[in-house]
Write a protein that holds these residues in place. Sequence first.
Motif, PDB file in Angstrom:
ATOM      1  N   UNK A  51     -15.502  -3.731 -11.011  1.00 17.97           N
ATOM      2  CA  UNK A  51     -16.158  -5.027 -10.913  1.00 17.97           C
ATOM      3  C   UNK A  51     -15.479  -5.993 -11.877  1.00 17.97           C
ATOM      4  N   UNK A  52     -14.890  -7.057 -11.326  1.00 14.65           N
ATOM      5  CA  UNK A  52     -14.210  -8.050 -12.151  1.00 14.65           C
ATOM      6  C   UNK A  52     -15.223  -8.778 -13.042  1.00 14.65           C
ATOM      7  N   UNK A  53     -16.435  -8.984 -12.528  1.00 17.77           N
ATOM      8  CA  UNK A  53     -17.460  -9.676 -13.312  1.00 17.77           C
ATOM      9  C   UNK A  53     -17.918  -8.826 -14.494  1.00 17.77           C
ATOM     10  N   UNK A  54     -18.116  -7.523 -14.273  1.00 15.91           N
ATOM     11  CA  UNK A  54     -18.494  -6.625 -15.375  1.00 15.91           C
ATOM     12  C   UNK A  54     -17.370  -6.564 -16.407  1.00 15.91           C
ATOM     13  N   UNK A  55     -16.128  -6.536 -15.944  1.00 14.95           N
ATOM     14  CA  UNK A  55     -14.989  -6.500 -16.871  1.00 14.95           C
ATOM     15  C   UNK A  55     -14.993  -7.755 -17.749  1.00 14.95           C
ATOM     16  N   UNK A  56     -15.270  -8.903 -17.154  1.00 11.41           N
ATOM     17  CA  UNK A  56     -15.319 -10.149 -17.929  1.00 11.41           C
ATOM     18  C   UNK A  56     -16.474 -10.126 -18.928  1.00 11.41           C
ATOM     19  N   UNK A  57     -17.657  -9.696 -18.462  1.00  8.29           N
ATOM     20  CA  UNK A  57     -18.837  -9.627 -19.339  1.00  8.29           C
ATOM     21  C   UNK A  57     -18.588  -8.700 -20.528  1.00  8.29           C
ATOM     22  N   UNK A  58     -18.041  -7.521 -20.249  1.00 11.71           N
ATOM     23  CA  UNK A  58     -17.829  -6.522 -21.292  1.00 11.71           C
ATOM     24  C   UNK A  58     -16.727  -6.931 -22.262  1.00 11.71           C
ATOM     25  N   UNK A  59     -15.708  -7.615 -21.779  1.00 10.16           N
ATOM     26  CA  UNK A  59     -14.647  -8.101 -22.666  1.00 10.16           C
ATOM     27  C   UNK A  59     -15.258  -9.053 -23.697  1.00 10.16           C
ATOM     28  N   UNK A  60     -16.114  -9.937 -23.226  1.00  8.67           N
ATOM     29  CA  UNK A  60     -16.784 -10.880 -24.139  1.00  8.67           C
ATOM     30  C   UNK A  60     -17.705 -10.129 -25.100  1.00  8.67           C
ATOM     31  N   UNK A  61     -18.470  -9.190 -24.554  1.00  2.98           N
ATOM     32  CA  UNK A  61     -19.429  -8.415 -25.361  1.00  2.98           C
ATOM     33  C   UNK A  61     -18.720  -7.623 -26.461  1.00  2.98           C
ATOM     34  N   UNK A 117     -15.653  -8.222 -27.622  1.00  3.52           N
ATOM     35  CA  UNK A 117     -14.764  -9.044 -28.424  1.00  3.52           C
ATOM     36  C   UNK A 117     -13.284  -8.760 -28.242  1.00  3.52           C
ATOM     37  N   UNK A 118     -12.903  -8.339 -27.051  1.00  4.47           N
ATOM     38  CA  UNK A 118     -11.464  -8.188 -26.783  1.00  4.47           C
ATOM     39  C   UNK A 118     -11.110  -8.888 -25.467  1.00  4.47           C
ATOM     40  N   UNK A 119      -9.855  -8.852 -25.110  1.00  9.71           N
ATOM     41  CA  UNK A 119      -9.384  -9.603 -23.948  1.00  9.71           C
ATOM     42  C   UNK A 119      -9.864  -8.983 -22.634  1.00  9.71           C
ATOM     43  N   UNK A 120      -9.877  -9.842 -21.616  1.00 15.99           N
ATOM     44  CA  UNK A 120     -10.186  -9.393 -20.258  1.00 15.99           C
ATOM     45  C   UNK A 120      -9.183  -8.321 -19.831  1.00 15.99           C
ATOM     46  N   UNK A 121      -7.905  -8.517 -20.164  1.00 16.00           N
ATOM     47  CA  UNK A 121      -6.890  -7.537 -19.766  1.00 16.00           C
ATOM     48  C   UNK A 121      -7.121  -6.185 -20.434  1.00 16.00           C
ATOM     49  N   UNK A 122      -7.557  -6.180 -21.690  1.00 11.13           N
ATOM     50  CA  UNK A 122      -7.853  -4.906 -22.370  1.00 11.13           C
ATOM     51  C   UNK A 122      -8.992  -4.191 -21.656  1.00 11.13           C
TER      52      UNK A 122
END
Length: 154
Positions: A93-103, A105-110
């Motif tokens: 899920x691209x949306x979960x990946x974005x949410x978790x990256x923010x949560x 504190x690392x990049x979307x790519x990580x």
Amino acid sequence: MDLVDETGKLTEEDTHLLTELLEFAASEEKVAEGAELSVTIVTNDQIQEINREYRGKDQPTDVISFALEEMGEGEVAIQGEDLPITLGDIIISVEKAQEQAEEYGHSFQRELGFLAVHGFLHLLGYDHMTEEEEKVMFTKQKELLEKYGLHRSI
């Protein structure tokens, strides 16, 4: 490897990262040359539907893997020297990946790389149902991501 972005949200750089990272992980894990794998990038709604249908959990999740080399009950193995190994499917899920990256504190790519490697290791038979399995799998994930150069701080 087949990579399908059903959301249209991945950049060319994201796609390149996923392809290169999974090829690196396959090499590190000594997966047979020519093994097949598919990665599909979906929305939260799409992954929730899959999660509900296949896992009985009516909520979005970050990644789901379907290993195709595992034999189910009553299945018969198809033998043949020339058949490529089909590892299975990874759905992210691209949306979960974005949410978790923010949560976290690392990049979307990580986060995208983390989810891809997590799903990939499931296809290879790794799991995290027990504390011991979790320790083995999560250590392997961390090693692969760091060796590739995708650190948490990125």
